[in-house]
Each structure stands twice: as structure tokens, then as C-alpha cells.
Scaffold this motif. Structure first.
Motif, mmCIF file in Angstrom:
data_model
loop_
_atom_site.group_PDB
_atom_site.id
_atom_site.type_symbol
_atom_site.label_atom_id
_atom_site.label_comp_id
_atom_site.label_asym_id
_atom_site.label_seq_id
_atom_site.Cartn_x
_atom_site.Cartn_y
_atom_site.Cartn_z
ATOM 1 N N SER A 43 -39.165 10.074 -8.446
ATOM 2 C CA SER A 43 -38.213 11.143 -8.711
ATOM 3 C C SER A 43 -37.142 10.650 -9.688
ATOM 4 N N GLY A 44 -36.838 11.457 -10.669
ATOM 5 C CA GLY A 44 -35.805 11.089 -11.639
ATOM 6 C C GLY A 44 -36.320 10.267 -12.811
ATOM 7 N N SER A 45 -37.631 10.038 -12.875
ATOM 8 C CA SER A 45 -38.154 9.185 -13.946
ATOM 9 C C SER A 45 -38.306 9.924 -15.277
ATOM 10 N N GLY A 46 -38.149 11.262 -15.243
ATOM 11 C CA GLY A 46 -38.185 12.023 -16.497
ATOM 12 C C GLY A 46 -39.427 12.877 -16.686
ATOM 13 N N LYS A 47 -40.230 13.028 -15.630
ATOM 14 C CA LYS A 47 -41.503 13.758 -15.758
ATOM 15 C C LYS A 47 -41.271 15.227 -16.128
ATOM 16 N N THR A 48 -40.386 15.882 -15.370
ATOM 17 C CA THR A 48 -40.126 17.298 -15.636
ATOM 18 C C THR A 48 -39.501 17.476 -17.013
ATOM 19 N N THR A 49 -38.594 16.598 -17.358
ATOM 20 C CA THR A 49 -37.946 16.698 -18.675
ATOM 21 C C THR A 49 -38.984 16.546 -19.787
ATOM 22 N N LEU A 50 -39.924 15.654 -19.596
ATOM 23 C CA LEU A 50 -40.983 15.468 -20.595
ATOM 24 C C LEU A 50 -41.770 16.766 -20.793
HETATM 25 P P1 ADP Z 1 -38.533 13.825 -12.507
HETATM 26 O O1 ADP Z 1 -39.249 15.073 -12.892
HETATM 27 O O2 ADP Z 1 -39.299 12.579 -12.799
HETATM 28 O O3 ADP Z 1 -38.027 13.849 -11.089
HETATM 29 P P2 ADP Z 1 -36.433 14.798 -14.218
HETATM 30 O O4 ADP Z 1 -36.978 14.928 -15.579
HETATM 31 O O5 ADP Z 1 -36.311 16.033 -13.397
HETATM 32 O O6 ADP Z 1 -37.245 13.688 -13.435
HETATM 33 O O7 ADP Z 1 -34.992 14.148 -14.288
HETATM 34 C C1 ADP Z 1 -34.719 12.922 -14.924
HETATM 35 C C2 ADP Z 1 -33.221 12.683 -14.924
HETATM 36 O O8 ADP Z 1 -32.601 13.644 -15.739
HETATM 37 C C3 ADP Z 1 -32.577 12.802 -13.553
HETATM 38 O O9 ADP Z 1 -31.595 11.796 -13.449
HETATM 39 C C4 ADP Z 1 -31.949 14.166 -13.596
HETATM 40 O O10 ADP Z 1 -30.817 14.220 -12.766
HETATM 41 C C5 ADP Z 1 -31.571 14.311 -15.052
HETATM 42 N N1 ADP Z 1 -31.545 15.697 -15.512
HETATM 43 C C6 ADP Z 1 -32.594 16.536 -15.537
HETATM 44 N N2 ADP Z 1 -32.245 17.736 -16.041
HETATM 45 C C7 ADP Z 1 -30.913 17.648 -16.333
HETATM 46 C C8 ADP Z 1 -29.950 18.550 -16.902
HETATM 47 N N3 ADP Z 1 -30.302 19.797 -17.267
HETATM 48 N N4 ADP Z 1 -28.692 18.107 -17.053
HETATM 49 C C9 ADP Z 1 -28.356 16.843 -16.715
HETATM 50 N N5 ADP Z 1 -29.200 15.939 -16.203
HETATM 51 C C10 ADP Z 1 -30.470 16.329 -16.004
#
Ligand code: ADP
Length: 244
Positions: free
Chosen positions: A36-43
Motif C-alpha cells: 500500500s502506498g507504493s504508487g500502483k494506483t497513481t501509475l
Molecule cells: P498504492 O496504489 O500503491 O496504494 P497510491 O498510488 O494510491 O499507492 O499512493 C501512493 C502515495 O501517493 C501515497 O503516499 C498516497 O498517500 C499518495 N497520494 C495518492 N494520491 C494523492 C493525492 N491526490 N494527493 C496527495 N497524495 C496522494
């Protein structure tokens, strides 16, 4: 089909993607795993520009956006049509039937008759096993059924690539299988897919490649059999030990 080069994403000072390079060939299924928090969703969200990368380049099906330069809204909206996205929460329109939900996107894009859109929507709902639920509203459907409507809705836009962000995480365990089955069918039909999931069985059975992310980097990638039975990197081993 998909190429990412040097992709970076910062939220203010927090650097969430630290230079991602990735290539996904046409018709391949890539599963992204990691803590969790590794950036998967953001990618995934960067791939259809729900998040704007801070730097780097994304190409899908020969369209390229280079985020080192400023990118126009027009370029982004045309690029976004290349991908269909399925979210953890189904995000269906509550006041529309299953059919209405699937028709909505194509209808707002000019140039297709309502009859053609309806026909395709009916076919897609049949394909996800909901041919008998066309007129049901989301509240009348189970979570698994709603998610299958979500998949049909994304497919209705005829994307080149399907992106799945933890599509089964919100589901009761007994409903997970029906959604994974639809995804496996899609994969076997040759759809190019990137899937963030904790369903390791799905990864084993359907992925051509598994990517392990940690701390905004791709740490390791390989065939599921290699990653799951013989990971090279210590961090991958630790993660797999924790979840197994
Ligand atoms: P995963 O999908 O691997 O759990 P995320 O991509 O959701 O990881 O999140 C990676 C990091 O980016 C986390 O620390 C999260 O808190 C941060 N993050 C994600 N979206 C936002 C946002 N819109 N604003 C600020 N921080 C964000």
C-alpha cells in the motif's frame, strides 16, 4: 501498445512515481502488485491522465503525450479515449439502468446512432453475463454485478487498453470470482490489460507479466511463475511472504 518512459509524479513535495519505464505489448496482461502506498494506483491513473505526470512520456497505440512540455486539454481528452478504466468502487450512475450506464459514454461522443449504441451495450452486458439485467438499477444489483456493468461500460467506449484498479477489493469474497472470470475472458480475447490487484491467483492464471512496485519504483518484473516462486529481489520476497 503501452510505453512509459521516465514517468514521474509528485503530489506537492511527495514524489510518488520516481521514474517508471514500462512497456506492455499488444494483447498482454500485466498485473501490478506491491505494498500500500507504493504508487500502483497513481501509475494507473497517470496512464489515462486522471493524474497529470510531473515528467516523462506516455505512449498508447502510437499516440504520445510528453509531460516535459505542457500538454493541451484536447490532446488529453483524445488520449483518454484510448483507455477504459475500472475502479474499486463501481461509480455507476445510480439513477440509470445497467443499459443506461453502458450507453451513456458512447452517446455523449457524437457520431453514433442511439440504436447502434444500444445494440453494442446489450451485447456487452450479455458478454459480462448480465443480458437478463439490462433494466436493473445499480441498487438492484449485487456488487459483483455492478462491477461487471462497470467493465461493460468501460468496454463500450472501445478502448485499446483496459486499466483495472483493484476491481475486486470492495466485493464480498463470494462475488470476486464472477468478476475475475469476466476479466479472464477479456484477456483471452486479446485485450491489453493493466491490473492492480491483490488477487494472486488471478495473477498466476491470467498475467503474462507481474510487476512488483515499491516506493515509487518498479523493483522487479517477470513471469508470474518466476516472481511468485523465485523472486530475485529481497523486497519482493518480503512482500510475498507477508501476503501469503
Ligand atoms: P498504492 O496504489 O500503491 O496504494 P497510491 O498510488 O494510491 O499507492 O499512493 C501512493 C502515495 O501517493 C501515497 O503516499 C498516497 O498517500 C499518495 N497520494 C495518492 N494520491 C494523492 C493525492 N491526490 N494527493 C496527495 N497524495 C496522494
Amino acid at each position: 501498445m503501452i510505453t512509459l518512459k521516465g514517468l514521474h509524479k509528485k503530489f506537492d513535495e511527495l514524489e510518488v512515481l520516481k521514474g517508471i519505464d514500462l512497456q506492455v505489448d499488444r494483447g498482454k496482461v500485466v498485473v501490478v502488485i506491491g505494498p500500500s502506498g507504493s504508487g500502483k494506483t497513481t501509475l494507473l491513473r497517470c496512464m489515462n491522465v486522471l493524474e497529470t505526470p510531473t515528467a516523462g512520456e506516455i505512449s498508447i497505440d502510437n499516440q504520445t503525450l510528453d509531460f516535459t512540455d505542457s500538454v493541451s486539454k484536447k490532446a488529453i481528452s483524445s488520449f483518454r479515449r484510448l483507455t477504459g478504466m475500472v475502479f474499486q468502487s463501481y461509480n455507476l450512475f445510480p439513477h440509470m439502468t445497467a443499459l443506461g450506464n453502458v450507453m451513456e459514454g458512447p452517446l455523449t461522443v457524437k457520431g453514433e446512432s442511439k440504436e447502434a449504441v444500444r445494440k453494442r451495450a446489450e451485447e456487452l452486458l450479455s458478454k459480462v453475463g448480465l443480458g437478463d439485467k439490462l433494466d436493473y438499477y445499480p441498487f438492484q444489483l449485487s456488487g459483483g454485478q455492478q462491477q461487471r456493468v462497470g467493465i461493460a461500460r468501460a468496454l463500450a467506449m472501445e478502448p485499446k487498453v483496459m486499466l483495472f484498479d483493484e476491481p475486486t477489493s470492495a466485493l464480498d469474497p463470494e462475488l470476486v470470482g464472477e468478476v475475475l472470470k469476466v476479466m479472464k475472458n477479456l484477456a483471452s480475447e486479446g485485450m491489453t490489460m493493466v491490473v492492480v490487484t491483490h488477487e494472486m491467483r488471478f495473477a498466476e492464471e491470467a498475467a503474462d507479466e507481474v510487476i512488483f512496485m515499491d516506493g515509487g519504483h518498479i523493483i522487479e518484473r517477470g513471469a508470474p511463475s518466476q516472481i511468485f516462486t523465485n523472486p530475485k529481489e529481497e523486497r519482493t520476497k518480503q512482500f510475498l511472504n507477508m501476503i501469503q
